[in-house]
Design an enzyme around this catalytic site. Structure first.
Site, PDB file in Angstrom:
ATOM      1  N   GLU A 150       0.843  -1.193   0.000  1.00  0.00           N
ATOM      2  CA  GLU A 150       0.000   0.000   0.000  1.00  0.00           C
ATOM      3  C   GLU A 150       0.883   1.250   0.000  1.00  0.00           C
ATOM      4  O   GLU A 150       1.816   1.347   0.769  1.00  0.00           O
ATOM      5  CB  GLU A 150      -0.862  -0.026   1.280  1.00  0.00           C
ATOM      6  N   LYS A 157       8.401  -1.530  -2.212  1.00  0.00           N
ATOM      7  CA  LYS A 157       7.696  -0.784  -1.158  1.00  0.00           C
ATOM      8  C   LYS A 157       8.702  -0.199  -0.152  1.00  0.00           C
ATOM      9  O   LYS A 157       8.642   0.977   0.203  1.00  0.00           O
ATOM     10  CB  LYS A 157       6.700  -1.721  -0.455  1.00  0.00           C
ATOM     11  N   CYS A 167       5.683   4.164   9.139  1.00  0.00           N
ATOM     12  CA  CYS A 167       6.425   3.387   8.141  1.00  0.00           C
ATOM     13  C   CYS A 167       7.885   3.753   7.919  1.00  0.00           C
ATOM     14  O   CYS A 167       8.735   2.876   7.827  1.00  0.00           O
ATOM     15  CB  CYS A 167       5.693   3.461   6.807  1.00  0.00           C
TER      16      CYS A 167
END
Ligand code: UDX
Ligand code: UDX
Length: 477
Positions: free
Chosen positions: A170, A225, A281
């Protein structure tokens, strides 16, 4: 053959799972989307009648929940049942950095992901596509596959369940999650089974143009990612390092950012200097990358990425130190108004927020903090600071030169200026750019200071009101 997806289950109703599934439900009304979570309180909040009580705040989320909840979008704690029914399962649980054992401080703790894989192996029926949504260390898909393949996966009819694993990281940013999900720059699907890839592809193709859906091998997807987050974080550390140089040389970081951002090779986004990056993150993903480098004996590469995190911690520290220095070397017993606690505007998330470190530093020095944030609630601040809120009286009547810092939550923005020696803007909430400084200056104690770590106000706004002003990266005065 492309399996038809009628039932989706998402494990993890957090910042990623909640908004992502909401958008899928809205765009694919023919698919039933069930979001499960072990945290009953969180599920109850997702089901709350009053949409202001949803567990996370995201612009645009409320209207989707209103439209889809109870129709094809459901929030429940019944994991077993939803896994049984699902054709596709998204794993969207948290993966915190390990605090002890092998890789402590750097590697991700995959215990929740592993637990999910075991649940899927136990309860899955027929053919299930398992999609990694959480950001995970490279090679996690192998762990999931191995659990799924090696478990006793015969269901009650003695039919062996089958699985395919995909990586579909995501890229949404909090505060703009709904827009990012509806208009993604790209959707990445990593996997080795064409049918499974196309099944997920068919869901996104309801609203994402074909050319924006990229197919890769599973390891490239997982690594892409981590790399995207590492590059973004690296830009912020880079610009923050230059901001410090601006301050001592008489340059202005906004001019430098504009000048370098006009180079199309560099681009203008993600060049705002600030108190340091936060969020769930960036730090975790870079540390994951560092761990991976060490594991493969790529020590120089690991040190390169580690320095991005080190610079970020240094930058947060630099801000608390300079506040203390400007306030005559001590903040003991002084009132400092902290404006913004979320790690960025338009979210109630405080994970890794620069405000945590800066507030803790000031509290350690004995400061009395007034803290305002439009979306973060006081209980959350207590939890992350590890310190209960004091009442207003305790702060106003506190005698100078006691050693212990205290904090109190301020509801109305203007109230925080009362008797404050300094105001520190830590989150770029829109309302902080519209302060009436004439009123604020009358309420503050003299000499008063404003520290703007987000460059949202200009020196001209304050000039008339006899307030000392410091702005990040501004060496021009
Ligand atoms: C994010 C990203 O998904 C991930 O990429 C990153 O690694 C960590 O943070 P996020 O949605 O922001 O996840 O996390 P969070 O808001 O903590 O939500 C995770 C949810 O999973 C929690 O509500 C937790 O209760 C739930 N959970 C966790 C389960 O339902 N089952 C578990 O076994 C573990
Ligand atoms: C990030 C990534 O952008 C997203 O793609 C990924 O899926 C999750 O991690 P998020 O953490 O929600 O998203 O927020 P982001 O907008 O990237 O900001 C991260 C931090 O960097 C914030 O603290 C923000 O204030 C800071 N930041 C961002 C800056 O200091 N300057 C900038 O120019 C941009």
């Amino acid at each position: 053959m492309i399996p038809e997806i009628k039932n989706i289950c998402c494990i993890g109703a957090g910042y990623v799972g909640g908004p992502t599934m909401s958008v899928i439900a809205e765009k694919c009304p023919h698919i039933k989307v069930n979001v499960v979570d072990t945290n009953k309180k969180r599920i109850d909040l997702w089901n709350s009648k009053n949409l202001n009580n949803l567990p996370i705040y995201e612009p645009g989320l409320k209207s989707i929940i209103k439209k889809c909840r109870g129709k094809n979008l459901f929030f429940t704690v019944n994991t077993e049942l939803e896994i049984k029914k699902a054709d596709m399962i998204f794993i969207s649980v948290n993966t915190p950095t390990k605090t002890k054992g092998l890789g402590a401080g750097q590697a991700s703790d995959l215990k929740w992901v592993e637990l999910c894989a075991r649940q899927v192996a136990q309860f899955g029926t027929g053919h299930t596509i398992v999609v990694e949504k959480s950001t995970l260390p490279v090679k996690t898909a192998e762990v999931i596959k191995s659990i799924l393949e090696n478990s006793n996966t015969e269901n009650t009819n003695n039919i062996k369940s089958t699985f395919h694993v995909l990586s579909n990281p995501e890229f949404l940013a909090e505060g703009s999650a709904i827009n990012d999900l509806k208009n993604p720059d790209r959707v990445l699907i990593g996997g080795d089974n064409n049918g499974a890839i196309m099944a997920l592809n068919s869901i996104y193709s309801y609203w994402v143009p074909k050319e924006k859906i990229l197919h890769t091998n599973i390891w490239s997807s997982e690594l892409a990612k981590l790399t995207a987050n590492a590059f973004l974080a690296q830009r912020i550390s880079s610009i923050n390092s230059i901001a410090a140089i601006c301050e001592v040389t008489g340059a202005d970081i906004s001019e430098v950012s504009r000048a370098i951002g006009s180079d199309t090779r560099i681009g203008s986004k993600f060049l705002d200097s600030g108190p340091g990056f936060g969020g769930s993150c960036f730090k975790k993903d870079i540390l994951n990358l560092v761990y991976l480098c060490k594991y493969y004996d790529l020590h120089e590469v690991g040190r390169f990425w580690e320095s991005v995190v080190e610079l970020n911690s240094w930058n947060q520290n630099r801000i608390s130190n300079l506040i203390i220095k400007k306030l005559f070397g001590t903040v003991n017993g002084k009132k400092i108004y902290i404006m913004g606690f979320a790690f960025k505007a338009n979210t109630n998330d405080t994970r890794e927020s620069a405000a945590i470190k800066i507030c803790k530093d000031l509290l350690n020095e004995g400061a009395l903090l007034y803290i305002n944030d439009p979306k973060v609630i006081p209980a959350q601040i207590s939890e992350v600071l590890g310190m209960n809120e004091s009442n207003k009286k305790e702060i106003t009547e506190k005698k100078d030169l006691e050693n212990e810092g205290k904090w109190h939550f301020i509801k109305n923005v203007v109230d925080g200026f009362h008797d404050a020696d300094a105001a520190v803007i830590l989150t770029e909430w829109e309302q902080y750019g519209k302060i009436n400084w004439e009123i604020a200056s009358k309420l503050m104690r003299k000499p008063s200071w404003v520290f703007d770590t987000r460059s949202i106000i200009s020196a001209n706004d304050l000039r008339k009101y006899n307030i000392n002003f410091w702005k990040i990266g501004d060496g021009t005065h």
